[in-house]
Each structure stands twice: as structure tokens, then as C-alpha cells.
Design a protein around this motif. Structure first.
Motif, PDB file in Angstrom:
ATOM      1  N   GLY A  33       0.770  -1.240   0.000  1.00 37.67           N
ATOM      2  CA  GLY A  33       0.000   0.000   0.000  1.00 37.67           C
ATOM      3  C   GLY A  33       0.798   1.286   0.000  1.00 37.67           C
ATOM      4  O   GLY A  33       0.218   2.369   0.119  1.00 37.67           O
ATOM      5  N   PHE A  34       2.129   1.212  -0.146  1.00 30.76           N
ATOM      6  CA  PHE A  34       2.921   2.435  -0.232  1.00 30.76           C
ATOM      7  C   PHE A  34       2.943   2.909  -1.678  1.00 30.76           C
ATOM      8  O   PHE A  34       3.182   2.116  -2.595  1.00 30.76           O
ATOM      9  CB  PHE A  34       4.332   2.184   0.294  1.00 30.76           C
ATOM     10  CG  PHE A  34       4.359   1.827   1.757  1.00 30.76           C
ATOM     11  CD1 PHE A  34       4.266   2.816   2.726  1.00 30.76           C
ATOM     12  CD2 PHE A  34       4.437   0.498   2.162  1.00 30.76           C
ATOM     13  CE1 PHE A  34       4.280   2.485   4.081  1.00 30.76           C
ATOM     14  CE2 PHE A  34       4.441   0.158   3.504  1.00 30.76           C
ATOM     15  CZ  PHE A  34       4.355   1.157   4.475  1.00 30.76           C
ATOM     16  N   ASN A  35       2.692   4.194  -1.893  1.00 29.61           N
ATOM     17  CA  ASN A  35       2.447   4.665  -3.259  1.00 29.61           C
ATOM     18  C   ASN A  35       3.696   4.744  -4.129  1.00 29.61           C
ATOM     19  O   ASN A  35       3.598   4.765  -5.347  1.00 29.61           O
ATOM     20  CB  ASN A  35       1.731   6.027  -3.242  1.00 29.61           C
ATOM     21  CG  ASN A  35       2.455   7.052  -2.380  1.00 29.61           C
ATOM     22  OD1 ASN A  35       3.636   6.890  -2.066  1.00 29.61           O
ATOM     23  ND2 ASN A  35       1.748   8.103  -1.994  1.00 29.61           N
ATOM     24  N   ASN A  36       4.892   4.768  -3.524  1.00 30.47           N
ATOM     25  CA  ASN A  36       6.121   4.727  -4.320  1.00 30.47           C
ATOM     26  C   ASN A  36       7.274   4.246  -3.443  1.00 30.47           C
ATOM     27  O   ASN A  36       7.172   4.228  -2.217  1.00 30.47           O
ATOM     28  CB  ASN A  36       6.437   6.093  -4.955  1.00 30.47           C
ATOM     29  CG  ASN A  36       6.561   7.195  -3.916  1.00 30.47           C
ATOM     30  OD1 ASN A  36       7.434   7.139  -3.053  1.00 30.47           O
ATOM     31  ND2 ASN A  36       5.676   8.197  -3.996  1.00 30.47           N
ATOM     32  N   LEU A  37       8.375   3.874  -4.067  1.00 30.26           N
ATOM     33  CA  LEU A  37       9.513   3.308  -3.355  1.00 30.26           C
ATOM     34  C   LEU A  37      10.130   4.315  -2.387  1.00 30.26           C
ATOM     35  O   LEU A  37      10.529   3.960  -1.272  1.00 30.26           O
ATOM     36  CB  LEU A  37      10.571   2.823  -4.355  1.00 30.26           C
ATOM     37  CG  LEU A  37      11.824   2.175  -3.759  1.00 30.26           C
ATOM     38  CD1 LEU A  37      11.460   0.954  -2.922  1.00 30.26           C
ATOM     39  CD2 LEU A  37      12.798   1.786  -4.872  1.00 30.26           C
ATOM     40  N   SER A  38      10.208   5.569  -2.797  1.00 33.48           N
ATOM     41  CA  SER A  38      10.792   6.597  -1.944  1.00 33.48           C
ATOM     42  C   SER A  38       9.994   6.745  -0.646  1.00 33.48           C
ATOM     43  O   SER A  38      10.571   6.845   0.444  1.00 33.48           O
ATOM     44  CB  SER A  38      10.831   7.930  -2.699  1.00 33.48           C
ATOM     45  OG  SER A  38      11.306   8.965  -1.857  1.00 33.48           O
ATOM     46  N   ASN A  39       8.679   6.750  -0.768  1.00 25.56           N
ATOM     47  CA  ASN A  39       7.810   6.867   0.399  1.00 25.56           C
ATOM     48  C   ASN A  39       7.950   5.642   1.308  1.00 25.56           C
ATOM     49  O   ASN A  39       8.006   5.763   2.542  1.00 25.56           O
ATOM     50  CB  ASN A  39       6.356   7.021  -0.062  1.00 25.56           C
ATOM     51  CG  ASN A  39       5.417   7.374   1.075  1.00 25.56           C
ATOM     52  OD1 ASN A  39       5.720   8.214   1.905  1.00 25.56           O
ATOM     53  ND2 ASN A  39       4.270   6.725   1.104  1.00 25.56           N
ATOM     54  N   PHE A  40       8.021   4.466   0.705  1.00 24.84           N
ATOM     55  CA  PHE A  40       8.193   3.221   1.446  1.00 24.84           C
ATOM     56  C   PHE A  40       9.507   3.250   2.230  1.00 24.84           C
ATOM     57  O   PHE A  40       9.544   2.956   3.431  1.00 24.84           O
ATOM     58  CB  PHE A  40       8.166   2.037   0.472  1.00 24.84           C
ATOM     59  CG  PHE A  40       8.372   0.696   1.110  1.00 24.84           C
ATOM     60  CD1 PHE A  40       7.837   0.390   2.355  1.00 24.84           C
ATOM     61  CD2 PHE A  40       9.090  -0.305   0.448  1.00 24.84           C
ATOM     62  CE1 PHE A  40       8.015  -0.866   2.940  1.00 24.84           C
ATOM     63  CE2 PHE A  40       9.264  -1.559   1.015  1.00 24.84           C
ATOM     64  CZ  PHE A  40       8.729  -1.830   2.273  1.00 24.84           C
ATOM     65  N   ASN A  41      10.598   3.633   1.560  1.00 26.58           N
ATOM     66  CA  ASN A  41      11.907   3.700   2.217  1.00 26.58           C
ATOM     67  C   ASN A  41      11.906   4.695   3.374  1.00 26.58           C
ATOM     68  O   ASN A  41      12.461   4.421   4.447  1.00 26.58           O
ATOM     69  CB  ASN A  41      12.983   4.104   1.208  1.00 26.58           C
ATOM     70  CG  ASN A  41      13.443   2.941   0.354  1.00 26.58           C
ATOM     71  OD1 ASN A  41      13.503   1.822   0.817  1.00 26.58           O
ATOM     72  ND2 ASN A  41      13.765   3.219  -0.899  1.00 26.58           N
ATOM     73  N   ARG A  42      11.288   5.848   3.158  1.00 25.99           N
ATOM     74  CA  ARG A  42      11.278   6.907   4.176  1.00 25.99           C
ATOM     75  C   ARG A  42      10.509   6.465   5.427  1.00 25.99           C
ATOM     76  O   ARG A  42      11.006   6.592   6.560  1.00 25.99           O
ATOM     77  CB  ARG A  42      10.647   8.174   3.591  1.00 25.99           C
ATOM     78  CG  ARG A  42      10.565   9.330   4.585  1.00 25.99           C
ATOM     79  CD  ARG A  42       9.935  10.554   3.932  1.00 25.99           C
ATOM     80  NE  ARG A  42       8.600  10.275   3.439  1.00 25.99           N
ATOM     81  CZ  ARG A  42       7.503  10.253   4.205  1.00 25.99           C
ATOM     82  NH1 ARG A  42       7.612  10.494   5.514  1.00 25.99           N
ATOM     83  NH2 ARG A  42       6.330  10.014   3.678  1.00 25.99           N
ATOM     84  N   PHE A 101       9.641   3.383   6.284  1.00 25.42           N
ATOM     85  CA  PHE A 101      10.268   2.190   6.861  1.00 25.42           C
ATOM     86  C   PHE A 101      11.469   2.584   7.725  1.00 25.42           C
ATOM     87  O   PHE A 101      11.605   2.110   8.860  1.00 25.42           O
ATOM     88  CB  PHE A 101      10.716   1.255   5.736  1.00 25.42           C
ATOM     89  CG  PHE A 101      11.091  -0.126   6.201  1.00 25.42           C
ATOM     90  CD1 PHE A 101      10.185  -1.178   6.099  1.00 25.42           C
ATOM     91  CD2 PHE A 101      12.346  -0.395   6.729  1.00 25.42           C
ATOM     92  CE1 PHE A 101      10.525  -2.454   6.520  1.00 25.42           C
ATOM     93  CE2 PHE A 101      12.693  -1.666   7.163  1.00 25.42           C
ATOM     94  CZ  PHE A 101      11.770  -2.692   7.054  1.00 25.42           C
ATOM     95  N   LYS A 102      12.313   3.459   7.221  1.00 28.93           N
ATOM     96  CA  LYS A 102      13.517   3.846   7.968  1.00 28.93           C
ATOM     97  C   LYS A 102      13.159   4.620   9.233  1.00 28.93           C
ATOM     98  O   LYS A 102      13.809   4.455  10.279  1.00 28.93           O
ATOM     99  CB  LYS A 102      14.447   4.679   7.089  1.00 28.93           C
ATOM    100  CG  LYS A 102      15.778   4.984   7.773  1.00 28.93           C
ATOM    101  CD  LYS A 102      16.801   5.552   6.802  1.00 28.93           C
ATOM    102  CE  LYS A 102      18.153   5.729   7.487  1.00 28.93           C
ATOM    103  NZ  LYS A 102      19.183   6.215   6.544  1.00 28.93           N
ATOM    104  N   LYS A 103      12.115   5.432   9.169  1.00 24.59           N
ATOM    105  CA  LYS A 103      11.690   6.189  10.344  1.00 24.59           C
ATOM    106  C   LYS A 103      11.258   5.254  11.468  1.00 24.59           C
ATOM    107  O   LYS A 103      11.549   5.501  12.640  1.00 24.59           O
ATOM    108  CB  LYS A 103      10.541   7.127   9.964  1.00 24.59           C
ATOM    109  CG  LYS A 103      10.063   8.001  11.106  1.00 24.59           C
ATOM    110  CD  LYS A 103       8.937   8.922  10.660  1.00 24.59           C
ATOM    111  CE  LYS A 103       8.449   9.786  11.825  1.00 24.59           C
ATOM    112  NZ  LYS A 103       7.324  10.682  11.412  1.00 24.59           N
ATOM    113  N   ARG A 104      10.579   4.153  11.106  1.00 23.70           N
ATOM    114  CA  ARG A 104      10.074   3.223  12.124  1.00 23.70           C
ATOM    115  C   ARG A 104      11.111   2.182  12.532  1.00 23.70           C
ATOM    116  O   ARG A 104      11.255   1.848  13.700  1.00 23.70           O
ATOM    117  CB  ARG A 104       8.821   2.515  11.588  1.00 23.70           C
ATOM    118  CG  ARG A 104       8.244   1.439  12.510  1.00 23.70           C
ATOM    119  CD  ARG A 104       7.719   2.033  13.803  1.00 23.70           C
ATOM    120  NE  ARG A 104       7.049   1.049  14.633  1.00 23.70           N
ATOM    121  CZ  ARG A 104       7.650   0.238  15.486  1.00 23.70           C
ATOM    122  NH1 ARG A 104       8.964   0.294  15.634  1.00 23.70           N
ATOM    123  NH2 ARG A 104       6.958  -0.619  16.216  1.00 23.70           N
TER     124      ARG A 104
END
Length: 292
Positions: A259-268, A270-273
Motif C-alpha cells: 500500500g505504499f504509493n512509491n519506493l521513496s515513500n516506502f523507504n522513508r 520504513f527507515k523512520k520506524r
């Protein structure tokens, strides 16, 4: 890389109330595994070793106390630990049917019921709690019979009522979770789980449980401490980390199906959590060897 983590057969017998194992060793020699029993681990002198619970990886301090629920991945590795000195690990295991539902529904033991439910996410207890209860754990290694069982229940009650408990895994990583003991939160959770791969709106989710968006947003914040967006993202991350551990799908594929709209958003997010990128997280698990 797809990592196989197999079920461990514990030595707990059907006739046992609980099992306690006291080890003193120079190195951890068992990898990540899972089993249907609850487990509590108290470790002394494990500084620098690596703890893995579900999708959470962390370095251990001088002392730690962790509880994991049924079928939740867990294990300890040597990491940066000093192998010239022995660590001590006291492990307590007990089955799901040790306490009946009718017993757990009694007012006086409600904290223990909540502890068992929350353990499905893995719980780390504070240094303050460890200092208060560690003498009971050590005493348990020297007792037998009914006296030991009474002390065990007292110990469970103490940690159930302790402050500053930390959940280790993301929401939805362990599918056996009983969320927050709230019927409406549970319904919302089930709706999100059924639709997490799509774009989710607060208004639609609130409507699915017959609540206004404002009231639902307030309820989520009160019961989980999270905003609706953070609540949804943590559920998505729970599924994402399972895919990273258990499948050979690419990071991009996993981000998309979760459900993440793009890879950059997913990486950001994920890394925050998680404190690392999805690729780094997967590499951390590549060294995990399955139990036979």
C-alpha cells in the motif's frame, strides 16, 4: 533472500505448569525460532549481543527482560558481545492453556490477561522493572511445586503492572494479536487489514464501523497513541517486514503490495520506524539460520 525460520519443539510437558531453564554460557548457540508457548527471557551480562523479536532487531544492554507470545519469531545472537565472559539467561515457558478464559476474566487478574494479549507483539521491560523483579526470577530457579507456581503468578502480576513497557513488533506482524481489547478498534483493524494494499481514507474507515471521522480519529488516538495515518502505516509495515523476511519479492514489489504509493515513500516511512531501509533490514536477517 527467503529466510526459513522453523518451529521449535520445547521440552515443556503437558503436565507442567511452566518450565524454567537457567543457562550460563559464553555464547548464544541457538538461532531465531518460534513455538506455540509464551516465553520470558531474563539476560544478565549480555551487553552487545543482538536480540531479534519478530521484525525488531536491537542490541542488548547489561540486563534485559523480554516476553514473547505464541509463534512470534525470537532469538539472540552474539553480535558484539564479549565472548570471554559468561552471560546468564533464565528462560520461562508456559502454554496458552495454563490460565483459562474464565480465570483471566476475573477483575483481579485483568492485568495478566492484557499482558498475555500484548505479548503477541513482544514486550521489552524497563531497567526499573528489572531491578524490581529480578530477585523473583532468580528465586524461581530454586523453587519447585506449588510454591514455585505461586511465585510465578506473583511475578507475572508484577510485570503486567509495570510502567514503560515497550512493544517490539509492528502492528499486524504477528496475526495472533488481540488488539487493544476494544471491539471497535478490532473492527477497524480488520477493515484496514482487508484494504491496506489500497489507498485508505479516514472517512471510509470510520464509516465501516458506523462512526464519524472526528470521533473515530479521537478513538484511534486514545486507544493506540497514534494518528490514523500512523496506525495504517504500522499495519502496512508489519506485512512488509514479513514479506522481506519470508519472500523473495523485490523491495519495490513489497512496497507496492503493502500500500505504499512509491519506493521513496516506502523507504522513508520504513527507515523512520525501523531505523534502517528495507534493503538493510533484509540483509540483517540474511545471517539468521533456521533451527533444525
Amino acid at each position: 533472500m527467503c529466510i526459513e525460520i522453523r518451529r521449535e519443539i520445547t521440552p515443556l510437558k503437558e503436565s507442567d505448569c511452566f518450565l524454567i531453564i537457567d543457562r550460563k554460557q559464553n555464547a548464544f548457540n541457538y538461532p531465531v525460532h518460534f513455538h506455540p508457548e509464551f516465553e520470558i527471557n531474563f539476560i544478565i551480562n549480555g551487553t552487545g549481543s543482538k536480540r531479534i523479536v519478530g521484525d525488531h532487531i536491537s542490541e542488548v544492554g547489561e540486563m534485559e527482560l523480554v516476553m514473547v507470545g505464541p509463534n512470534l519469531y525470537h532469538g539472540w545472537e552474539n553480535g558484539n558481545m564479549n565472548l570471554d565472559s559468561k552471560y546468564r539467561q533464565i528462560t520461562i515457558q508456559f502454554s496458552r492453556d495454563l490460565f483459562t478464559n474464565s480465570y483471566l476474566c476475573k477483575k483481579d487478574v485483568k492485568p495478566i490477561k492484557e499482558l498475555l494479549n500484548n505479548s503477541c507483539r513482544g514486550i521489552s521491560f524497563s531497567t526499573e522493572t528489572i531491578n524490581k523483579v529480578h530477585h523473583k526470577i532468580i528465586k524461581l530457579t530454586k523453587l519447585e511445586g506449588f510454591e514455585a507456581f505461586l511465585l510465578f503468578q506473583s511475578f507475572l502480576y508484577d510485570i503486567a503492572n509495570s510502567a514503560n513497557q515497550s512493544f517490539l513488533t509492528n502492528l499486524s506482524f504477528n496475526h495472533e494479536n488481540d488488539f487493544y481489547n476494544s471491539e471497535r478498534i478490532e473492527k477497524a483493524y480488520k477493515y484496514i487489514v482487508s484494504n491496506f494494499h489500497k489507498k485508505l481514507r479516514l472517512e471510509e474507515t470510520a464509516e465501516s464501523i458506523s462512526m464519524s471521522a472526528i470521533t473515530f480519529s479521537r478513538l484511534i488516538k486514545q486507544r493506540t497513541g497514534k494518528s490514523f495515518v500512523d496506525f495504517v502505516n504500522e499495519i502496512r509495515l508489519g506485512y512488509a517486514t514479513r514479506h522481506l523476511i519470508e519472500s523473495n519479492k523485490t523491495v519495490s514489489e513489497i512496497g507496492y503490495i503493502c500500500g505504499f504509493n512509491n519506493l521513496s515513500n516506502f523507504n522513508r516511512i520504513f527507515k523512520k520506524r525501523q531505523g534502517c531501509t528495507p534493503t538493510e533490514f533484509r540483509k540483517d536477517f540474511e545471517s539468521v539460520k533456521a533451527t533444525a
